[in-house]
Design an enzyme around this catalytic site. Structure first.
Site, PDB file in Angstrom:
ATOM      1  N   SER A 142       6.153  18.520  10.245  1.00 11.82           N
ATOM      2  CA  SER A 142       4.769  18.301  10.668  1.00 11.82           C
ATOM      3  C   SER A 142       4.439  19.456  11.556  1.00 11.82           C
ATOM      4  CB  SER A 142       4.698  16.908  11.644  1.00 11.82           C
ATOM      5  OG  SER A 142       3.752  16.827  12.260  1.00 11.82           O
ATOM      6  N   TYR A 155       8.250  10.043  17.457  1.00 14.25           N
ATOM      7  CA  TYR A 155       8.019  10.774  16.080  1.00 14.25           C
ATOM      8  C   TYR A 155       7.965  12.346  16.283  1.00 14.25           C
ATOM      9  CZ  TYR A 155       4.890  12.324  12.002  1.00 14.25           C
ATOM     10  OH  TYR A 155       4.322  12.763  10.698  1.00 14.25           O
TER      11      TYR A 155
HETATM   12  N1  LIG Z   1      -0.662  12.464   7.064  1.00 19.97           N
HETATM   13  C1  LIG Z   1      -0.478  13.262   7.876  1.00 19.97           C
HETATM   14  O1  LIG Z   1      -1.465  13.435   8.584  1.00 19.97           O
HETATM   15  C2  LIG Z   1       0.704  13.987   8.124  1.00 19.97           C
HETATM   16  C3  LIG Z   1       0.822  15.198   9.134  1.00 19.97           C
HETATM   17  C4  LIG Z   1       1.676  15.829   9.277  1.00 19.97           C
HETATM   18  C5  LIG Z   1       3.005  15.255   8.910  1.00 19.97           C
HETATM   19  N2  LIG Z   1       3.078  14.299   7.991  1.00 19.97           N
HETATM   20  C6  LIG Z   1       4.090  13.729   7.455  1.00 19.97           C
HETATM   21  O2  LIG Z   1       3.948  13.957   5.688  1.00 19.97           O
HETATM   22  C7  LIG Z   1       4.828  13.004   5.090  1.00 19.97           C
HETATM   23  C8  LIG Z   1       4.112  12.164   4.187  1.00 19.97           C
HETATM   24  O3  LIG Z   1       3.126  11.359   4.848  1.00 19.97           O
HETATM   25  P1  LIG Z   1       1.865  10.791   4.250  1.00 19.97           P
HETATM   26  O4  LIG Z   1       0.704  11.303   4.920  1.00 19.97           O
HETATM   27  O5  LIG Z   1       2.230  10.907   2.813  1.00 19.97           O
HETATM   28  O6  LIG Z   1       2.387   9.213   4.612  1.00 19.97           O
HETATM   29  P2  LIG Z   1       1.983   7.632   4.085  1.00 19.97           P
HETATM   30  O7  LIG Z   1       2.133   6.906   5.010  1.00 19.97           O
HETATM   31  O8  LIG Z   1       0.927   7.727   3.048  1.00 19.97           O
HETATM   32  O9  LIG Z   1       3.570   7.765   3.232  1.00 19.97           O
HETATM   33  C9  LIG Z   1       4.724   7.672   3.748  1.00 19.97           C
HETATM   34  C10 LIG Z   1       5.769   7.049   2.565  1.00 19.97           C
HETATM   35  O10 LIG Z   1       6.925   6.595   3.133  1.00 19.97           O
HETATM   36  C11 LIG Z   1       7.298   5.313   2.948  1.00 19.97           C
HETATM   37  N3  LIG Z   1       8.541   4.854   3.637  1.00 19.97           N
HETATM   38  C12 LIG Z   1       8.165   4.342   5.045  1.00 19.97           C
HETATM   39  N4  LIG Z   1       9.611   3.913   5.484  1.00 19.97           N
HETATM   40  C13 LIG Z   1      10.238   4.232   4.538  1.00 19.97           C
HETATM   41  C14 LIG Z   1      11.756   3.664   4.325  1.00 19.97           C
HETATM   42  N5  LIG Z   1      12.579   3.166   5.508  1.00 19.97           N
HETATM   43  N6  LIG Z   1      12.473   3.950   3.106  1.00 19.97           N
HETATM   44  C15 LIG Z   1      11.696   4.424   2.045  1.00 19.97           C
HETATM   45  N7  LIG Z   1      10.363   4.720   2.063  1.00 19.97           N
HETATM   46  C16 LIG Z   1       9.802   4.432   3.405  1.00 19.97           C
HETATM   47  C17 LIG Z   1       6.089   4.408   2.926  1.00 19.97           C
HETATM   48  O11 LIG Z   1       6.064   3.275   2.428  1.00 19.97           O
HETATM   49  C18 LIG Z   1       4.944   5.300   2.426  1.00 19.97           C
HETATM   50  O12 LIG Z   1       4.593   5.122   1.068  1.00 19.97           O
HETATM   51  C19 LIG Z   1       5.521  12.216   6.092  1.00 19.97           C
HETATM   52  O13 LIG Z   1       6.937  12.802   6.260  1.00 19.97           O
HETATM   53  C20 LIG Z   1       4.805  12.422   7.467  1.00 19.97           C
HETATM   54  O14 LIG Z   1       5.791  12.342   8.725  1.00 19.97           O
HETATM   55  C21 LIG Z   1       2.115  13.405   7.416  1.00 19.97           C
END
Ligand SMILES: NC(=O)c1ccc[n+]([C@@H]2O[C@H](COP(=O)([O-])OP(=O)(O)OC[C@H]3O[C@@H](n4cnc5c(N)ncnc54)[C@H](O)[C@@H]3O)[C@@H](O)[C@H]2O)c1
Length: 256
Positions: A142, A155
């Site tokens: 991130s 986080y």
């Molecule tokens: N969305 C943002 O703004 C953002 C910004 C920076 C980084 N990220 C990172 O990008 C990645 C994707 O994020 P996203 O926005 O698609 O989030 P999202 O919440 O849409 O997807 C995350 C997925 O992880 C799954 N998950 C959670 N716990 C789990 C577990 N114990 N076992 C298996 N699966 C599990 C959830 O069910 C979900 O489908 C993450 O690593 C997040 O930290 C996101």
């Protein structure tokens, strides 16, 4: 001889970014073991991609459980005859609280799902990648992997730790022809971004989303497909010399 079909594991496959990655991989004819805890979204993704050149094998598993990670790595190897890569995406945000008010259990759970999961994924996938003669690991950080962030201490720490794990794995795996990189999205148009907006601006999501977009030089948050394009490049296409890299896709936020 035709080139052997590639097979990879994607965690967090039912989420915004994970599903975008699975779609791009399946479209390229890559077989994907798609891991998440949300069964119905995985099933929908499988149905959506039933005509795609690559096969999607949905697996409901908790990425923080050693037993379950070991099992889905073994399943990928057995089902597709070997493993070429793992894309660790699954994560949770945890509580939005100052450190002094945060729960101990909340800290442990964020570290288990966001950090230990990646350590487990690499630990069990690396022997399979070595057997295959090489491959790639992509972890998901991130912009908070190297910036501080009020209210999101666990986080923030979990993502910083992934930079260390990625670099260590890159050092250990180069000799086996395995690349290890970390992609670092900025605010992305996914359910997690809505939760982030709510967390920072309780009761006014629109204001929260506006503030997140204002952090970028493009004036908008990133689409998950944009991040997926770079992630899939790191997984399938990058040269062996690209390893141990932290790759931001964040609308210029990290340039500030
Ligand atoms: N969305 C943002 O703004 C953002 C910004 C920076 C980084 N990220 C990172 O990008 C990645 C994707 O994020 P996203 O926005 O698609 O989030 P999202 O919440 O849409 O997807 C995350 C997925 O992880 C799954 N998950 C959670 N716990 C789990 C577990 N114990 N076992 C298996 N699966 C599990 C959830 O069910 C979900 O489908 C993450 O690593 C997040 O930290 C996101």
């Amino acid at each position: 001889m035709p080139q052997q079909t590639q097979s990879v594991i994607v965690t967090g496959a039912a989420g915004g970014m994970g599903a975008a990655v699975v779609r791009q991989l399946a479209a390229r004819g890559v077989n994907v073991v798609a891991v998440d805890v949300v069964a119905d979204k995985l099933d929908r993704l499988k149905r959506e991609l039933k005509e795609a050149p690559g096969e999607v094998d949905p697996v409901v598993a908790d990425v923080g459980s050693a037993r379950e990670v070991e099992a889905f790595v073994a399943r990928a190897v057995q089902r597709f005859g070997g493993l070429d890569g793992i894309f660790n995406i699954a994560a949770i945000l945890g509580e939005f609280k100052p450190i002094a008010d945060s729960s101990n259990d909340g800290f442990d759970e964020v570290m288990r799902i966001n950090t230990k999961s990646v350590w487990l994924g690499m630990k069990y996938a690396i022997p399979a990648l070595i057997k295959r003669g090489g491959g790639a690991i992509v972890n998901t950080g991130s912009y908070l992997a190297w910036h501080g962030c009020e209210l999101l201490g666990p986080y923030n720490a979990s993502k910083h730790a992934l930079v260390a794990l990625t670099k260590t794995a890159a050092l250990e795996c180069g000799r086996y022809n395995i690349r290890v990189n970390i992609i670092c999205p900025g605010s992305m148009n996914t359910p997690m971004n809505d939760a982030t907006a709510d967390g920072f601006n309780p009761g006014d999501r629109a204001a929260g989303l506006k503030a997140l977009a204002a952090n970028t030089v493009t004036g908008r948050v990133t689409d998950p497909e944009e991040v997926a394009t770079v992630g899939v490049f790191l997984l399938l296409d990058a040269p062996i010399q690209m390893t141990g890299a932290l790759v931001p896709v964040d609308g210029g936020y990290s340039a500030k």
